[in-house]
Design an enzyme around this catalytic site. Sequence first.
Site, PDB file in Angstrom:
ATOM      1  CB  SER A 145      10.060   0.808  -1.263  1.00  0.00           C
ATOM      2  OG  SER A 145      11.209  -0.166  -0.430  1.00  0.00           O
ATOM      3  CG  HIS A 162       6.452  -2.145  -1.975  1.00  0.00           C
ATOM      4  ND1 HIS A 162       7.272  -3.327  -1.994  1.00  0.00           N
ATOM      5  CD2 HIS A 162       7.275  -0.878  -1.469  1.00  0.00           C
ATOM      6  CE1 HIS A 162       8.228  -3.209  -1.181  1.00  0.00           C
ATOM      7  NE2 HIS A 162       8.329  -1.900  -0.711  1.00  0.00           N
TER       8      HIS A 162
END
EC number: 3.4.21.105
Length: 355
Positions: free
Chosen positions: A217, A281
């Site tokens: 991610s 993230h």
Amino acid sequence: MENLTQNVNETKVDLGQEKEKEASQEEEHATAAKETIIDIPAACSSSSNSSSYDTDCSTASSTCCTRQGEHIYMQREAIPATPLPESEDIGLLKYVHRQHWPWFILVISIIEIAIFAYDRYTMPAQNFGLPVPIPSDSVLVYRPDRRLQVWRFFSYMFLHANWFHLGFNIVIQLFFGIPLEVMHGTARIGVIYMAGVFAGSLGTSVVDSEVFLVGASGGVYALLAAHLANITLNYAHMKSASTQLGSVVIFVSCDLGYALYTQYFDGSAFAKGPQVSYIAHLTGALAGLTIGFLVLKNFGHREYEQLIWWLALGVYCAFTVFAIVFNLINTVTAQLMEEQGEVITQHLLHDLGVS
């Protein structure tokens, strides 16, 4: 008398030659006029009004009117072919026809799928019912207690918690990564992706220092943020900049909304699985944005973009240096405390008479 007659004859010959020359010139002008006259103004075809002729002919676009005797000839002015300036659009056209095959995104996606499939095939049967069936002693998992094994800051991207986790990352990095790599090249996108992966583990090691980490991610969010950098640098030269910006905003909003819903409102077993690392993230996106400003092609250089370049470089270097120093200090401190704890334990056991 003979000399006078000879002079008269020579004069007649000269006059005849001049008349023939004038006649040939008139024929040439008439032929040229037929070939070059295009949309002659009405005033230019009339010789009765000289002032009207001069006024109207002076306004004829890219033409020139001339009088010769009783005839009016219209000729186009020779417009020199000037070279096109080296403008931003020409600079952009140099890259339009030089597209790159998206090797990096395709290869990294295939590797991630292959490793996930191999792990599932070789996984012990008792691990299938676990929320995260990946063994914690895997050499690829990022572990905060093994920070000195530097490859773990990158290798965790090859592991995923489940098929949904893998499929989601693969689809997004293909959808957003391929267009960037086609335009900007494999090396640039590879640097952005790996910088996002590295920043994801670095940020997690600082903020959530006890968390194990798997998944790509950080790299995916780096690609998303790189789109924002690309739009900022080349907005004036992009036909679908608003569409790309909207797609990034929609995806991030949906991903954030889904993560919040599963964590706080969904009580299903699926929601009780592995938690989403928001820090990975966020730091991955920060790396993608800053590195994007540094390495992506800029088709139109403006003065303020140089300031953005230096600002991005400063932010990325400051974050990276701080995170690395923090990890080194934290690791050394933990080892010293562990060694000191062992010494204290041995002294206590010795005082208690326990060998």
